[in-house]
Design an enzyme around this catalytic site. Structure first.
Site, PDB file in Angstrom:
ATOM      1  N   HIS A 259      12.657  14.776 -77.566  1.00  0.00           N
ATOM      2  CA  HIS A 259      13.674  14.971 -78.598  1.00  0.00           C
ATOM      3  C   HIS A 259      12.984  14.979 -79.953  1.00  0.00           C
ATOM      4  O   HIS A 259      12.038  14.219 -80.171  1.00  0.00           O
ATOM      5  CB  HIS A 259      14.715  13.839 -78.544  1.00  0.00           C
ATOM      6  CG  HIS A 259      16.008  14.218 -79.173  1.00  0.00           C
ATOM      7  ND1 HIS A 259      16.205  14.177 -80.522  1.00  0.00           N
ATOM      8  CD2 HIS A 259      17.162  14.693 -78.627  1.00  0.00           C
ATOM      9  CE1 HIS A 259      17.430  14.587 -80.785  1.00  0.00           C
ATOM     10  NE2 HIS A 259      18.028  14.913 -79.667  1.00  0.00           N
ATOM     11  N   ASP A 313      20.627  15.359 -71.973  1.00  0.00           N
ATOM     12  CA  ASP A 313      20.827  16.380 -70.937  1.00  0.00           C
ATOM     13  C   ASP A 313      20.350  15.944 -69.564  1.00  0.00           C
ATOM     14  O   ASP A 313      20.746  16.538 -68.564  1.00  0.00           O
ATOM     15  CB  ASP A 313      20.101  17.673 -71.338  1.00  0.00           C
ATOM     16  CG  ASP A 313      20.797  18.360 -72.491  1.00  0.00           C
ATOM     17  OD1 ASP A 313      22.033  18.450 -72.450  1.00  0.00           O
ATOM     18  OD2 ASP A 313      20.113  18.783 -73.440  1.00  0.00           O
TER      19      ASP A 313
END
Ligand code: CMC
Length: 376
Positions: A259, A313
């Protein structure tokens, strides 16, 4: 001239009162409330109210908000006809993007930027989007559309319109937790896209359409589908180690990890992991969860030192699969929820707008001769 930052990393390009992220410690709050608290105690509708009003609603305010949203579940007739005429092999994210754009044509005043109007348009998009996805999915399966049921919550109604039967309480709540955890997340790529578009004083339909286009990418919301493809490719827990190591050796990204902001485990991944584990047990999908948790274990050993951990996710893929959603509906689910965040950011941008217009660092040649076409 300001310093170039590839991918705008570290650049603060907007102010928001909606979500706070501490990427080092893995903290996410909506209007100051930790995401875990909301996932445990709140509803999606209440979370949307919180994001749009920067406070929790009183009971009567939530009733009104629910009523206004439920009035918008039903699609305009023209839009239903359009959905019924789409090619059945169209991809749901393309359908959602196109149909949200088409909603502007069913609004008698689509360009109004009065904040009260924009809030109602946001409610329109939020109310209609699940119906768009559910109706298209039924169309491609050759099934009749199901009329929405305004006695149901956002999450229950979506699953009802998709499957033609009311979901169990457990399934509806699992889906709702996904909706809560995906609703907003700072100035992520799609939110930035929405703010960039509305900063030209365009309209909310254009802004949300752009955001949906951005979200589809595999580096953003499309990663949840990438995770599921990977889980399908890996046939057993025993194969996980070699699969992951092979990908890392070939410098391929493992979807659902890493991320730009989090250098610790994404708190949304922690929430969804618990959910995915329980749902997997309840639906006979434990093997899927075991593969996921083994991937996390290998990644922890191999790349956690680089700050690469599961993101939202990773476990949402198992969760959506256990809820019974088709693989190519995973990213649209992210979009349904994130309409809340995008719309809130559109409103924030309009309340204190300045056109986004960054500069480019020109690195090409200068003073070149113009060469006639027959001399090149
Ligand atoms: N698997 C393997 N290595 C990775 C991964 C990954 N998922 N993510 C980052 N890296 C490595 C990357 O190879 C690079 O290594 P090196 O420095 O040796 O070249 C380093 O970490 C930095 O990566 P980056 O791509 O430059 O970092 P970024 O901040 O530009 O990218 C990211 C963030 C999310 C695009 C990236 O981590 C990624 O591509 N992840 C996989 C896709 C994914 O899961 N996306 C969903 C993001 S969360 C939901 C959302 O907000 O959309």
């Amino acid at each position: 001239m300001a310093e170039f930052s590839k991918g705008l990393e570290g650049i603060i390009a907007a102010q928001t009162q909606m979500s706070f992220i501490n990427g080092q410690e893995g903290i996410l709050e909506y209007v100051g409330i930790p995401i875990g608290e909301l996932a445990t105690n709140s509803t999606f509708e209440e979370t949307v109210f919180l994001l749009w009003n920067k406070r929790l609603p009183k009971a009567s305010e939530l009733d009104t908000f629910n009523k206004q949203l439920r009035e918008r579940y039903a699609l305009p007739a023209g839009l239903q006809n359009r959905l019924a005429s789409l090619p059945t092999n169209a991809q749901p994210m393309h359908v959602l993007r196109t149909m949200v754009s088409a909603l502007a044509m069913h609004d008698s005043d689509p360009n109004s930027l009065e904040i009260d109007d924009v809030r109602l348009k946001a409610l329109n998009i939020l109310g209609h989007a699940p119906s768009i996805v559910a109706c298209f999915d039924r169309h491609r399966r050759g099934l009749n559309f199901i009329d929405p049921d305004p006695s149901l919550s956002f999450s229950e109604n979506f699953l009802y319109m998709l499957n033609g039967e009311k979901p169990t309480k457990a399934m509806a709540r699992a889906f709702e937790i996904c909706m809560i955890t995906h609703a907003d997340h700072g100035l992520n790529n799609s939110t930035f896209a929405a703010r960039v578009v509305i900063s030209t004083l365009s309209d909310i339909y254009s802004a949300i359409t752009a955001a949906i286009g951005s979200l589809r990418g595999p580096l953003h919301g499309g990663a949840n589908e990438g995770v599921m493809h990977m889980l399908n490719e890996i046939k057993s827990v025993e194969e996980v180690e070699s699969h992951v190591l092979g990908k890392l050796e070939r410098k391929e990204k493992i979807m659902g990890f890493g991320h730009r902001v989090y250098k610790a485990k994404d708190p949304r991944a922690s929430e969804l992991q618990t959910l995915a584990k329980q749902l997997a047990e309840d639906t006979g999908n434990s093997a899927l969860y075991e593969k996921s948790s083994k991937i996390e274990e290998v990644m922890e050993r191999e790349v956690a030192s680089k700050g690469i951990y599961p993101n939202v996710d990773f476990y949402s893929a198992t969760t959506y699969h256990c809820i019974g959603l088709a693989l190519d509906l995973f990213t649209p689910m992210f979009a349904l929820s994130r309409i809340a965040g995008w719309s809130g950011h559109v409103i924030e941008q309009l309340e204190d707008n300045r056109l986004f217009r960054p500069a480019a660092d020109y690195i090409g040649p200068h003073e070149q001769p113009y060469v006639a076409i027959d001399k090149r």
